[in-house]
Design a protein around this motif. Structure first.
Motif, short mmCIF file in Angstrom:
data_model
loop_
_atom_site.label_atom_id
_atom_site.label_comp_id
_atom_site.label_asym_id
_atom_site.label_seq_id
_atom_site.Cartn_x
_atom_site.Cartn_y
_atom_site.Cartn_z
N UNK A 1 0.82 -1.35 0.07
CA UNK A 1 0.08 0.01 0.14
C UNK A 1 0.87 1.17 0.17
N UNK A 2 2.23 1.07 0.31
CA UNK A 2 2.96 2.32 0.12
C UNK A 2 2.92 3.21 -1.14
N UNK A 3 3.20 2.17 -2.22
CA UNK A 3 3.16 2.90 -3.75
C UNK A 3 1.95 3.06 -4.25
N UNK A 4 0.64 2.05 -3.73
CA UNK A 4 -0.38 2.39 -4.56
C UNK A 4 -1.32 1.52 -3.65
N UNK A 5 -2.52 2.21 -3.16
CA UNK A 5 -3.66 1.75 -2.41
C UNK A 5 -4.94 1.97 -3.17
N UNK A 6 -5.74 0.63 -3.17
CA UNK A 6 -7.08 0.75 -3.71
C UNK A 6 -8.16 0.95 -2.74
N UNK A 7 -9.17 1.60 -3.05
CA UNK A 7 -10.52 1.59 -2.33
C UNK A 7 -11.58 1.37 -3.43
N UNK A 8 -12.43 0.62 -2.96
CA UNK A 8 -13.65 -0.01 -3.86
C UNK A 8 -14.89 0.58 -3.01
N UNK A 9 -15.92 1.39 -3.88
CA UNK A 9 -16.85 1.80 -2.94
C UNK A 9 -18.16 1.47 -3.86
N UNK B 1 -22.58 -7.88 -1.73
CA UNK B 1 -23.14 -8.71 -2.94
C UNK B 1 -24.22 -8.04 -3.64
N UNK B 2 -24.98 -6.95 -2.74
CA UNK B 2 -26.12 -6.41 -3.37
C UNK B 2 -25.53 -5.28 -4.28
N UNK B 3 -24.22 -4.82 -4.10
CA UNK B 3 -23.74 -3.39 -5.00
C UNK B 3 -23.78 -3.83 -6.43
N UNK B 4 -24.24 -2.96 -7.18
CA UNK B 4 -24.33 -3.07 -8.64
C UNK B 4 -23.49 -2.06 -9.67
N UNK B 5 -23.35 -0.94 -8.86
CA UNK B 5 -22.17 0.00 -9.36
C UNK B 5 -21.24 0.31 -8.56
N UNK B 6 -20.11 0.40 -8.99
CA UNK B 6 -18.79 0.51 -8.00
C UNK B 6 -18.24 1.98 -8.59
N UNK B 7 -17.44 2.48 -7.27
CA UNK B 7 -16.60 3.46 -7.69
C UNK B 7 -14.90 2.95 -7.15
N UNK B 8 -14.50 3.07 -8.03
CA UNK B 8 -12.97 2.56 -7.63
C UNK B 8 -12.19 3.62 -7.77
N UNK B 9 -11.23 3.81 -6.38
CA UNK B 9 -10.35 5.04 -6.53
C UNK B 9 -8.80 4.20 -6.00
N UNK B 10 -7.75 4.83 -6.65
CA UNK B 10 -6.60 4.44 -6.15
C UNK B 10 -5.66 5.62 -5.83
N UNK B 11 -4.98 5.66 -4.92
CA UNK B 11 -4.22 6.68 -4.37
C UNK B 11 -2.73 6.17 -4.25
#
Lengths: 509, 605
Positions: B134-142, B230-240
Motif C-alpha cells: 500500500x505504500x506505492x499504491x492503495x485501492x479503495x472500492x466503494x 453482494x447487493x452492490x450493482x455500481x462501484x466507484x474505484x479509487x486508487x492513491x
C-alpha cells in the motif's frame, strides 16, 4: 603336546562338566576376550573343546513405546474419546473425537488404523461408532508395553510372559526393539581331557618383531604368536574433508571440465553490485530489510565507478533501447552504496562482466563460483541463513535458450540428474527465465534444482556487454541433500554439526 | 513465493471449458508458470505465481491467460468504456507524500460471494505486489449508490481528494461502530494500527470526500458508508499512491477483471490542481481551471519493435512471419510486420502491441519471452553451446585446497561453519575483548601500545539481525571450532578439527570498508593435548608450503600465559598458537585440554 600360551591357559581353565562362557574364561585366564575367543576356536578345530552357542534375546522399549505405555495407545485414547462422545450409542463425527482425544500428527492415522484392526468400532464416511463391549485396558499390546515399562531396562525375552505374536506386532509398530546376542560356552571334550592328562606346555612364541630380533638373526628360529586377526580394532577417525566441501569440489571439477573459470569477490558488498547492476528496482520486495543483511558498520562503499552508476541509474529510470521502459520506482545512489552481505553471488557476475574485477572480457567466456550467500530467511531443516550458491554464466555472440538448456542438461547429468524440465519463470534480471526441475535419483520426485535465464539488456548494456550472457544459480546444499538424502542441513553445515555424521558419511566420487 | 487462490469451478466457467479435469487444469496452469501448491479448505487451488504477471492475481486474469493458451482468444482485447460522468478533484491540501490519484466507475456488476471474494483477493494481492504493501499504491472500492456528488460548476458529480488534519474530521471506518478521527483510527483501529507507519510523519492525512463527507482514508481504510456487498450493482474505484503510472496500471488490472464478469467500465475525470504533480507522459489535457485533467482508466496500448533476427536468435529456432504473428496473437499481443517480408531476417521486424493490463513488458526481450511461452519452451531441443573456453580455478581456491589437503593428511576433520556469529561467541566466550577501534591508528604514532590480539579487530556488524546468534561477521575462526567442540562433547575423542574459513573485520582502507580473508584454524582436543602437539602440526603445514616459521612468545587472553606464541611466517606476524585458557574451556563445557593455532591463509602463498 605344545600349544600357544593362550590356548594352554584356556585348556587348563576349561572344565569337562561345567560349561563356561568366553567372558568367564577371559576373566579367569586374565586374557582379553578376543584372544580367548580366538583360542577357543583353535581348540575346537583341534577337537579339544566343544562350543555351545546360545542366542539371548533382549527387548527394550523405543521412545514411542515408552510414551504409549505412559499415556495409553493412540487407539485406546481414540476409543475413550469416542465413548465420551457417545459413539457407543450413535455414530458421531470423527473430527471432534480426534480433537477430544488430544491426538496429533501421525498418531491420528496410527489410532484410526489400529482402531479398526482391534474391532473397537467402525469408522465410515468420517463417522465413528464404538463397540461398548471392547475392553482396551485388557489389550495384550498395552499390557505388554506396561510390563516392559515397569522393568525400565533391557529385558530378557524368555523372562517375559508375553505371547510372541504380540511382541511381533509391537515390533512392527516400532514400539520396541529386540536384540539378539550370541553367548558361547565352552566345555572340554574327552580328547581335551586326555591331552591335558598327557601334559601340555606353552610353545615359546615371539610377541613382536623387534630391532634386536632382526639384527641378531633370531627371527629365523622364532615362532610368532598368533593374533585373532578377526577381532575388532581400535577406532581411528583420521582426517576427512567436510562432506559439503567435497560436494563443492565435485561441482568445481565438473565446471572446470566444462571450460568455466572461477570467480572470487567480496561477501560484504554494495547494494549497487548486489542488486542495482542486476536491474533490481530499489523498491523490490527482496530489497527490504526483511530479506537482506544490511551492515550497521561499515554502512557505505567508498567508491563506485561513476559512469557505470550513471548508466545503471539511466537503465532503471528510462530502460534500454529505443522503446525500452524503466521502472516507475525511486532510484537513490545513497541506497545503492549501502553495504550488505550478498544475497546471491550474481554480484560477482556483475563485477566480472563490468570489467571492474579483472578487466574487460571479450566473448566467449565461461565463469563460475561456488560461494556463500546470505539470506534473512527462517531457519529450518532445509533453509540456512547462509548457504553456498553455484553461480555460472556463459558469454558468447549468439546464445539461445536452447544453449542454456543444453548446458544444464550436461551439468546435471554429471550428478545423475536427467530429464530436466524448464518452467518459464520471472527474474528481474533475466528474460527468458526458467526454474529448473529435476527428478530425484532415488525417490523419483520432481524437485526444483535451480534458476536460470538470459541476462536482460537492461543489465548488460550499462555493464558494457554487447553480446549474450546466459546464467544460472543453484543452492549447493540442495544438490547435497539430493545426492545423500540428508534431511536436516543443520547437522552438516555450521557449528551445530554432528561430528559423528561428518566422520561416518560415505564417500562419493 | 506468493500464492493466489483460484476456484477451479469458476476457472472452468470463465474459460468455457466446463469439462476440464482438475489434473488437466493443473498441467495447463504449470504451462503458464503457475505452480499448483495445494488445495485450500474450500477446495480452491493454491497457485504459486511469479511476480511479473500481476494481471493473473485473480481467477478472471488466469482465465484470460488460459483462453489465450487454448486458442479461444487471440490478439489484444480492450473493454469498451463509457465517457466520464464523475470527476475526482485533487485539492491543494493533498499531502505531498501521496499526491496521485486515479479511478473508474464500474456499472452493472453482478457480485455473488465468489466474485466478491475474488475482487477482495485481487485487491489484497495488488497491494502486496505492485502497491508495495500500500505504500506505492492503495485501492479503495466503494458502492457508487452510497456516494453523493453534487454537480459542481459543469454539472458533473464530483468527489474530492484532500488532506485533512489528523483530528480534522470524523467518519465511521470499516469494522467499527462509531465515528473516529483519522488519528483515532491509527491509534485504536486494528487495521489502522497495521498501516499507521505508512502515514507517520505526514502533516495532513490523505482523505476522500463526497458531498456527504469523508468516506475514505487512503491508504489505511475505507469508510463503512460505502462498503461493497453482494447487493452492490455500481462501484466507484479509487486508487492513491506515490506514482501515477503504478496506480493507473493497478486500476487497469482491476477494470479488466470486472469487465471479464460483464461489468461496464465508465471513465472518470481526474482533475489536478496544478500541472506539477501529473506525470509528464500521461495523456492529460488542461482543464478550464488551469489544472491538468486525466481521463481514466487509461486503456491505451504501447508498442515494442522486435526484429525477426532477435526472436530467432533467442529462441534458437527458425520461424516464419506467419508463425510469429500467430504466436503473438496466442499471447494476447498483436504483431504487425514492418519492413520487407521477403527481406533477410535482419531487415524484418514486428511492431507488437501490448495490452494495457500488462505491467511487465519493458523491453522487446519480454515480447520474445511471451512468444517462447506460446511456442512451448519445453518443446525446444537442448543444444550444447558450440563455444570453446578454458576452465580453471582461482588461485585462492587452489591454495585453500592445498592447505586443506595437508591438514586432512595430518588427521584433522575439516569443518565448514557459518560466517555470521554473535559478539558473545566471537569475543566474550573466548575471553577476548574487541580492540578499541582507534588502536589500529594508535600503532602509527608509536605510543607503545601493543598490537591488538589476533581476532580482536573491529567486527562488521549486521543491522537489525535475525537473531542474537548472528549479529556480525566472525573476526576469527577459532570461536567456531570451540562451538563445534562444545556441541560434540558426547562424541569420540580425540577431536582434531580444522577449518580454512572466511573471516572479516572493518577496514577503512578497503573500498567496501571490510577486509575479508581466509584463516587456517585448527584445534586438538584430547586428554593430553599440549602446545607441542599444535606446534608440531603447524610446523608441518608451514614447511610443506616452504614457509619459514617462528613462534615468539606473546599474550592472548584466549590462551594460557607462557604457552602462547605469535605465528610468524617469513618474518610477518600472521596468527596465534597456544593452549586454550581453562576459562574458555569451562565456558564451552569442555573437560579436556585443547591446543590450537590460527593464521592467515595468505601467509602460505
Amino acid at each position: 603336546m605344545q600349544l600357544p600360551s593362550a590356548q594352554v591357559a584356556v585348556l587348563e581353565t576349561a572344565s569337562a562338566d561345567e560349561a563356561q562362557s568366553v567372558d568367564a574364561l577371559a576373566s579367569a585366564t586374565d586374557l582379553p576376550p578376543e584372544t580367548v575367543t580366538g583360542a577357543v576356536f583353535e581348540l575346537e578345530e583341534a577337537g579339544l573343546v566343544a562350543i555351545n552357542e546360545a542366542v539371548d534375546e533382549t527387548i527394550t522399549l523405543t521412545d514411542e513405546g515408552a510414551e504409549y505405555a505412559d499415556e495409553g495407545l493412540p487407539e485406546t485414547r481414540f476409543y475413550e474419546a469416542a465413548l465420551a462422545a457417545g459413539a457407543d450409542e450413535d455414530p458421531v463425527e470423527m473430527g471432534p473425537v480426534i480433537g477430544r482425544s488430544g491426538l496429533e500428527g501421525p498418531q491420528v492415522n496410527i489410532a484410526l488404523s489400529n482402531y479398526a484392526r482391534k474391532d473397537y468400532g467402525v469408522i465410515d464416511s468420517g463417522e465413528v461408532t464404538a463397540d461398548p463391549e471392547a475392553d482396551p485396558t485388557a489389550d495384550p499390546e498395552l499390557v505388554a508395553l506396561e510390563t516392559l515399562a515397569e522393568r525400565d531396562e533391557e529385558v530378557d525375552a524368555d523372562s517375559l510372559a508375553v505371547d510372541g505374536d504380540v511382541l511381533d506386532q509391537l515390533e512392527r509398530r516400532g514400539l520396541l526393539e529386540r536384540r539378539e546376542t550370541t553367548v558361547r560356552s565352552v566345555t572340554l571334550t574327552d580328547a581335551g581331557v586326555t591331552e591335558l592328562m598327557a601334559g601340555i606346555s606353552a610353545a615359546e612364541t615371539v610377541g613382536q618383531v623387534t630391532p634386536e630380533l632382526l639384527t641378531s638373526g633370531e627371527w629365523r628360529e622364532a615362532e610368532f604368536s598368533e593374533y585373532n586377526v578377526e577381532a575388532d580394532a581400535e577406532v581411528v577417525d583420521g582426517g576427512n574433508v567436510h562432506i559439503l566441501r567435497q560436494t563443492a569440489e565435485r561441482v568445481k571439477d565438473t565446471l572446470v571440465g566444462m571450460g568455466f573459470q572461477e570467480m572470487e569477490g567480496p561477501h560484504a558488498d554494495a547494494d549497487f553490485w548486489i542488486n542495482d547492476c542486476l536491474f533490481m528496482p530499489q523498491d523490490h520486495p527482496a530489497r527490504t530489510h526483511w530479506d537482506r543483511f544490511a551492515l550497521e558498520r561499515p554502512t557505505h562503499i567508498d567508491h563506485l565507478p561513476e559512469d557505470l552508476v550513471e548508466r545503471v541509474e539511466r537503465a532503471h529510470r528510462e530502460g534500454v533501447g529505443p522503446d525500452g521502459e524503466g521502472y516507475n520506482s525511486p532510484w537513490d545512489e545513497d541506497f545503492a552504496r549501502a553495504i550488505a552481505l550478498r544475497g546471491h553471488t550474481t554480484s560477482l557476475s556483475a563485477r566480472y562482466l563490468s570489467g571492474e574485477q579483472i578487466g574487460d572480457l571479450e566473448p566467449p567466456q565461461r565463469y563460475f563460483s561456488v560461494e556463500k550467500v546470505y539470506r534473512n530467511d527462517t531457519l529450518d531443516p532445509t533453509h540456512l541463513l547462509e548457504f553456498f550458491q553455484i553461480e555460472g554464466w556463459v558469454m558468447a555472440e549468439d546464445l539461445s535458450v536452447r544453449e542454456l538448456m543444453g548446458t544444464f542438461e550436461e551439468f546435471y547429468a554429471q550428478f545423475g540428474i536427467h530429464d530436466i524440465e524448464f518452467k518459464p519463470h520471472y527474474n528481474p534480471y533475466t528474460e527468458p527465465s526458467f526454474e529448473l526441475f529435476g527428478t530425484h535419483p532415488t525417490t523419483g520426485e520432481l524437485v526444483e534444482i535451480g534458476n536460470s535465464g538470459i541476462f536482460r539488456e537492461e543489465m548488460l548494456e550499462p555493464l558494457g556487454v554487447e553480446c549474450d550472457v546466459m546464467a544460472w544459480g543453484l543452492a549447493l546444499e540442495r544438490l547435497l541433500m539430493l545426492m545423500y538424502g540428508f534431511e536436516d542441513i543443520r547437522d552438516i553445515h555450521g557449528t551445530l554439526c554432528d561430528l559423528e555424521l561428518l566422520r561416518d558419511t560415505e564417500v562419493t566420487y | 513465493m506468493p500464492t493466489v487462490e483460484i476456484n477451479p469451478d469458476e476457472l472452468r466457467e470463465l474459460t468455457g471449458h466446463e469439462d476440464k479435469r482438475d489434473d488437466d487444469l493443473k498441467t495447463d496452469l504449470f504451462g503458464l508458470g503457475l505452480e499448483y501448491e495445494g488445495e485450500t479448505e474450500d477446495g480452491e487451488f493454491e497457485l504459486e505465481f511469479a511476480p511479473d504477471r500481476l494481471d493473473r492475481l485473480s481467477v478472471e486474469g488466469v482465465a484470460r491467460s488460459l483462453r489465450y493458451q487454448y486458442g479461444d482468444a487471440r490478439g489484444v482485447s480492450i473493454p469498451s468504456t463509457n465517457t466520464p460522468d464523475w470527476t475526482i478533484r485533487v485539492d491543494p491540501s493533498v499531502p505531498d507524500e501521496r499526491p496521485y490519484v486515479t479511478g473508474a466507475v464500474i456499472r452493472g456488476v453482478d457480485l455473488d460471494d465468489d466474485a466478491l471474494d475474488s475482487l477482495i483477493q485481487l485487491q489484497e494481492k495488488l497491494h502486496a505486489t505492485m502497491g508495495r504493501k500500500r505504500a506505492k499504491g492503495a485501492i479503495g472500492i466503494h458502492d457508487l449508490t452510497m456516494l453523493k456528488g453534487t454537480a459542481a460548476t459543469e454539472g458533473t458529480p464530483t468527489i474530492r481528494y484532500v488532506g485533512v488534519e489528523p483530528d480534522g474530521d470524523r467518519f465511521v471506518p470499516l469494522d467499527a461502530d462509531r465515528e473516529m478521527t483519522p488519528v483515532d483510527v491509527l491509534e485504536e483501529h486494528q487495521t489502522g494500527k497495521t498501516y499507521a507507519d505508512l502515514v507517520s510523519g505526514y502533516e495532513r492525512y490523505p482523505a476522500i470526500y463526497d458531498d456527504i463527507g469523508l468516506f475514505s482514508f487512503p491508504p489505511v481504510i475505507n469508510g463503512r458508508r460505502t462498503e461493497v456487498s453482494t447487493d452492490s450493482r455500481d462501484l466507484f474505484v479509487e486508487m492513491t499512491g506515490t506514482d501515477q503510472w503504478t496506480i493507473d496500471r493497478m486500476l487497469n488490472i482491476v477494470c479488466y477483471a470486472l469487465a471479464a464478469r460483464g461489468a461496464t467500465i465508465e471513465e472518470v475525470t481526474v482533475e489536478y490542481d496544478d500541472d506539477e504533480s501529473a506525470n509528464a507522459d500521461s495523456n492529460g489535457s488542461r482543464s478550464a481551471a488551469g489544472g491538468r485533467e486525466l481521463v481514466r482508466p487509461d486503456f491505451s496500448t504501447k508498442t515494442k519493435t522486435v526484429t525477426h533476427d532477435r526472436i530467432e536468435s533467442i529462441l534458437g529456432i527458425e520461424l516464419s512471419t506467419e508463425e510469429i504473428i500467430d504466436l503473438a496473437e496466442r499471447s494476447g499481443l498483436e504483431a504487425t510486420l514492418v519492413g520487407d517480408d521477403n527481406g533477410t531476417a535482419e531487415d524484418r521486424a514486428y511492431e507488437v502491441t501490448i495490452p494495457p493490463y500488462r505491467v511487465d513488458v519493458l523491453h522487446p526481450l519480454d515480447v520474445i519471452d511471451d512468444l517462447g511461452r506460446a511456442y512451448g519452451f519445453n518443446d525446444l531441443e537442448p543444444r550444447y553451446p558450440d563455444v570453446g573456453t578454458i576452465g580453471g580455478r582461482h588461485e585462492r581456491s587452489r591454495l585453500e585446497n592445498a592447505a586443506r589437503t595437508r591438514l586432512v593428511g595430518l588427521g584433522f576433520q575439516d569443518l565448514l561453519n557459518f560466517h555470521m556469529i554473535s559478539e558473545a561467541e566471537n569475543f566474550e566466550r573466548m575471553n577476548l575483548e574487541e580492540a578499541d577501534s582507534g588502536s589500529d591508528v594508535a600503532g602509527s604514532d608509536n605510543s607503545g601500545a601493543s598490537d591488538p590480539a589476533y581476532g580482536a579487530g573491529e567486527p562488521a556488524t549486521i543491522k537489525g539481525p535475525y537473531s542474537e546468534d548472528y549479529t556480525m561477521l566472525r573476526t576469527w575462526v577459532t570461536p567456531s571450532l570451540l562451538m563445534v567442540l562444545e556441541n560434540n562433547t558426547h562424541r569420540r575423542y580425540p577431536q582434531d578439527l580444522a577449518e580454512i574459513g572466511f573471516h572479516a573485520e572493518v577496514d577503512d582502507g578497503e573500498n567496501t570498508g571490510v577486509s575479508e580473508g581466509r584463516a587456517v584454524a585448527a584445534v586438538l582436543a584430547r586428554h593430553d593435548a599440549a602446545y607441542e602437539d599444535a606446534k608440531a602440526r603447524l610446523q608441518a603445514v608451514v614447511k610443506s608450503f616452504g614457509g619459514d616459521l617462528e613462534t615468539p612468545p606473546t599474550d592472548h587472553p584466549a590462551y594460557i600465559d607462557g604457552r602462547t606464541a605469535a605465528v610468524v611466517i617469513d618474518g610477518e606476524k600472521v596468527g596465534v598458537i597456544g593452549e586454550v585458557h581453562p576459562k574458555v574451556l569451562v565456558e564451552h563445557d569442555l573437560e579436556v585440554p585443547v591446543a590450537g593455532f590460527e593464521f592467515d591463509l595468505e601467509a602460505l602463498q
